[in-house]
Scaffold this motif. Structure first.
Motif, short mmCIF file in Angstrom:
data_model
loop_
_atom_site.label_atom_id
_atom_site.label_comp_id
_atom_site.label_asym_id
_atom_site.label_seq_id
_atom_site.Cartn_x
_atom_site.Cartn_y
_atom_site.Cartn_z
N ASP A 37 -3.51 30.05 49.63
CA ASP A 37 -2.73 31.23 49.23
C ASP A 37 -2.98 31.50 47.75
N GLU A 38 -2.68 32.73 47.34
CA GLU A 38 -2.98 33.10 45.96
C GLU A 38 -1.90 32.61 44.99
N MET A 39 -2.34 32.23 43.80
CA MET A 39 -1.41 31.93 42.70
C MET A 39 -1.91 32.70 41.48
N ARG A 40 -0.96 33.26 40.70
CA ARG A 40 -1.36 34.01 39.50
C ARG A 40 -0.69 33.42 38.27
N PRO A 41 -1.25 32.39 37.68
CA PRO A 41 -0.64 31.84 36.46
C PRO A 41 -0.87 32.80 35.29
N PRO A 42 -0.08 32.66 34.21
CA PRO A 42 -0.27 33.56 33.06
C PRO A 42 -1.62 33.34 32.38
N VAL A 43 -2.07 34.38 31.70
CA VAL A 43 -3.32 34.26 30.91
C VAL A 43 -3.02 33.44 29.65
N LEU A 44 -1.79 33.57 29.17
CA LEU A 44 -1.39 32.93 27.92
C LEU A 44 -0.58 31.67 28.23
N GLU A 45 -0.96 30.57 27.60
CA GLU A 45 -0.22 29.31 27.82
C GLU A 45 0.01 28.66 26.45
N HIS A 46 0.96 27.74 26.39
CA HIS A 46 1.06 26.90 25.19
C HIS A 46 -0.24 26.11 25.08
N SER A 47 -0.76 26.02 23.86
CA SER A 47 -2.08 25.38 23.67
C SER A 47 -2.11 23.98 24.27
N GLU A 48 -0.95 23.33 24.22
CA GLU A 48 -0.83 21.96 24.72
C GLU A 48 -1.31 21.82 26.19
N VAL A 49 -1.10 22.90 26.97
CA VAL A 49 -1.51 22.84 28.39
C VAL A 49 -2.98 22.46 28.49
N PHE A 50 -3.80 23.08 27.65
CA PHE A 50 -5.24 22.82 27.75
C PHE A 50 -5.65 21.59 26.95
N VAL A 51 -4.96 21.35 25.82
CA VAL A 51 -5.30 20.17 25.03
C VAL A 51 -5.05 18.93 25.89
N ARG A 52 -3.89 18.91 26.56
CA ARG A 52 -3.56 17.77 27.42
C ARG A 52 -4.36 17.81 28.71
N GLY A 53 -4.45 19.01 29.31
CA GLY A 53 -5.05 19.14 30.64
C GLY A 53 -6.56 18.96 30.61
N VAL A 54 -7.23 19.77 29.80
CA VAL A 54 -8.70 19.75 29.79
C VAL A 54 -9.22 18.56 28.97
N GLY A 55 -8.44 18.18 27.95
CA GLY A 55 -8.80 16.97 27.20
C GLY A 55 -9.32 17.26 25.81
N GLU A 56 -8.76 16.52 24.84
CA GLU A 56 -9.12 16.74 23.43
C GLU A 56 -10.59 16.53 23.14
N GLY A 57 -11.22 15.68 23.97
CA GLY A 57 -12.62 15.36 23.71
C GLY A 57 -13.59 16.41 24.26
N SER A 58 -13.11 17.35 25.05
CA SER A 58 -14.02 18.30 25.69
C SER A 58 -14.47 19.38 24.70
N ASP A 59 -15.67 19.93 24.91
CA ASP A 59 -16.16 21.01 24.05
C ASP A 59 -15.20 22.20 24.11
N VAL A 60 -14.67 22.44 25.32
CA VAL A 60 -13.79 23.59 25.50
C VAL A 60 -12.62 23.52 24.52
N VAL A 61 -11.98 22.36 24.43
CA VAL A 61 -10.81 22.24 23.55
C VAL A 61 -11.25 22.12 22.08
N ARG A 62 -12.32 21.40 21.84
CA ARG A 62 -12.72 21.17 20.44
C ARG A 62 -13.23 22.43 19.77
N LYS A 63 -13.99 23.27 20.54
CA LYS A 63 -14.69 24.35 19.87
C LYS A 63 -14.47 25.74 20.45
N GLU A 64 -13.97 25.82 21.69
CA GLU A 64 -14.12 27.10 22.38
C GLU A 64 -12.83 27.86 22.66
N MET A 65 -11.68 27.32 22.28
CA MET A 65 -10.46 28.00 22.69
C MET A 65 -10.07 29.14 21.74
N TYR A 66 -9.57 30.21 22.32
CA TYR A 66 -8.97 31.29 21.55
C TYR A 66 -7.50 30.92 21.35
#
Ligand code: HAM
Length: 457
Positions: A37-66
């Protein structure tokens, strides 16, 4: 001053927009077929969601986040991927306690990464993906991989390369990381700056380095299968066996480690090189994760998912000409000859739309020939002309634009008339067995159903 779009973003309109809609609609339909089934999470999240979720060591978190501070001083981030936000939503709403497990969600929408724009790489792009959360079973990893594969097959892809690997369980991974650190300690001085920081943060990611000289070193690095625990080895073998059973072709790639930190056990990527030789990178990728749910304060639950990059899928389909020309054709183009017939046109158009036929009204009031030409340009199936004499007879003149035949039809009989003509033109699609209303007979490059007919089929 001329204002242009932001670098790395794209304006999607016209034929591109139709292609996006088509690709997304196929992806959604197949995911629904698999019970998602479909889920529509917000485009905007507290930065912590990705820092914790994707991981501080990942390129995405280190260099690529808006990431920015909002007016209340909170650090917010435009999602660089969906998975962390989906898991945050599941945990915050305690879906794991109320929904039947596993939770099966699909999603699609824009994501943002500050990357160097290049072929197949944008700063705002769209993902479609699925997450299956709340069960730990290699068969579910396979189910998700098969779903991704089926989506691509339904879109008309024939030669997809599915690469899979295992990152093992915690113990296997820790042992392997230690072995990699040991091996790379003799080489890291001469490797690229990214590898140097990966060596400190997550040596697994060195295996993913794209620098040629570094790849040569990586070739000699220890392999994960030498460090897998018995359980992890068995789990991965089960995944491979099931894929073989289902006749899904795959390659085990022991350098596949994925760029996001949450993965464990099975990881996979779908690759495709277009017939023109363009390689846009992975068109989709995913894997199994075991700590994301607990990371957000939920129970100890595992999940597995993937995301496709919709731009990349559309790009390769466009290169290989497997996008349907006109997946949502205009059926009726109504032409009232003067203003006196406008109301009748409005009423007839409403009835045709209620019957499910895509219909437009031409209010140009120019020469009939010019308006017919416009109908042809719009690829309409019928031009429906309403003039003074038709109005008097409570009729319309229906011109079939593919045969040029025309007939006077009573306004009350119009829908039945359109139904019967379209029905009479249907034939069984050569590839899928569906009823199609194009006249390709399997000979054209692609059929109205969106499937690609090879001449030799
Ligand atoms: P990912 O590999 O970072 O995984 O991205 C998934 C897909 O998004 C890629 O395979 C690619 O097609 C597309 N993509 C990535 N970056 C760009 C870009 N800059 N421009 C255009 N397309 C791009 C994930 O995002 C994970 N969340 C997948 C997942 C879901 N794993 C488990 N569940």
């Amino acid at each position: 001053m001329e204002v242009k779009n932001v670098k790395g973003t794209r304006d999607i309109f016209g034929k591109d927009s139709t292609s996006f809609q088509y690709v997304e609609s196929v992806m959604k339909a197949v995911a629904e077929l698999y019970g998602f089934d479909e889920m529509r999470p917000p485009v905007l999240e507290h930065s912590e969601v990705f820092v914790r979720g994707v991981g501080e060591g990942s390129d995405v978190v280190r260099k690529e986040m808006y990431t920015f501070l909002d007016k209340g001083g909170r650090s917010l981030t435009l999602r660089p991927e969906f998975t962390a936000g989906i898991i945050r939503t599941i945990v915050q709403n305690k879906l794991y306690a109320t929904a039947d497990l596993p939770i099966k969600q699909y999603y699609s929408g824009p994501v943002f990464r500050y990357e160097r724009p290049q072929l197949g790489r944008y700063r705002q792009f769209n993902q479609f993906g699925v997450e299956l959360v709340g069960a730990n079973n290699p068969t579910l990893d396979v189910e998700v991989i098969v779903l991704g594969y089926t989506i691509l097959a339904t879109l008309g892809f024939t030669d997809v390369t599915l690469k899979i690997n295992t990152l093992g369980d915690d113990k296997s991974r820790e042992d392997y990381k230690a072995a990699l650190k040991d091996f790379f300690s003799q080489h890291i001085e001469n490797m690229c700056p990214d590898c140097k920081s990966r060596y400190e943060l997550n040596p697994l990611r060195i295996l993913d380095c794209k620098v040629k000289e570094d790849q040569e070193i990586v070739r000699h690095a220890p392999k994960i299968n030498e460090y897998l625990s018995e359980e992890a080895q068995e789990r991965f073998e089960k995944v491979c066996r099931s894929l073989e059973l289902l006749e899904i072709p795959f390659e085990v790639d022991d350098t596949l480690v994925r760029g996001l930190d949450y993965y464990s056990e099975t990881v996979f990527e779908f690759h495709y090189t277009s017939k023109k030789g363009q390689n846009y990178g992975a068109i989709g990728a995913g894997g199994h994760y075991d700590k994301l749910v607990s990371e957000f304060g939920g129970p100890d639950m595992h999940g597995v998912g993937f995301s496709f990059g919709i731009e990349r899928v559309v790009n390769v389909m466009s290169d290989d000409e497997i996008l349907p020309d006109n997946p949502n054709p205009l059926i009726n183009y109504l032409i009232p000859l003067t203003e006196d017939e406008n109301d009748a046109a409005l009423m007839i158009a409403t009835a045709l739309r209620v019957a499910g036929y895509r219909t437009e009204i031409c209010l140009d009031g120019t020469k009939l020939g010019t308006m017919i030409k416009k109908a042809v340009k719009k690829n309409a199936k019928f031009a429906i002309i309403i003039g003074e004499s038709e109005l008097e007879q409570n009729s319309v003149l229906v011109k079939n634009l593919s045969t040029s035949e025309q007939e006077l039809v009573g306004a009350g009989d119009l829908i039945e008339y359109i139904d019967s003509i379209l029905e009479s033109e249907k034939h069984e699609c050569e590839c899928c067995g569906d009823d199609c209303d194009c006249d390709c007979d399997g000979d054209h490059e692609h059929c109205c159903c969106g499937h690609h007919h090879k001449k030799e089929d």
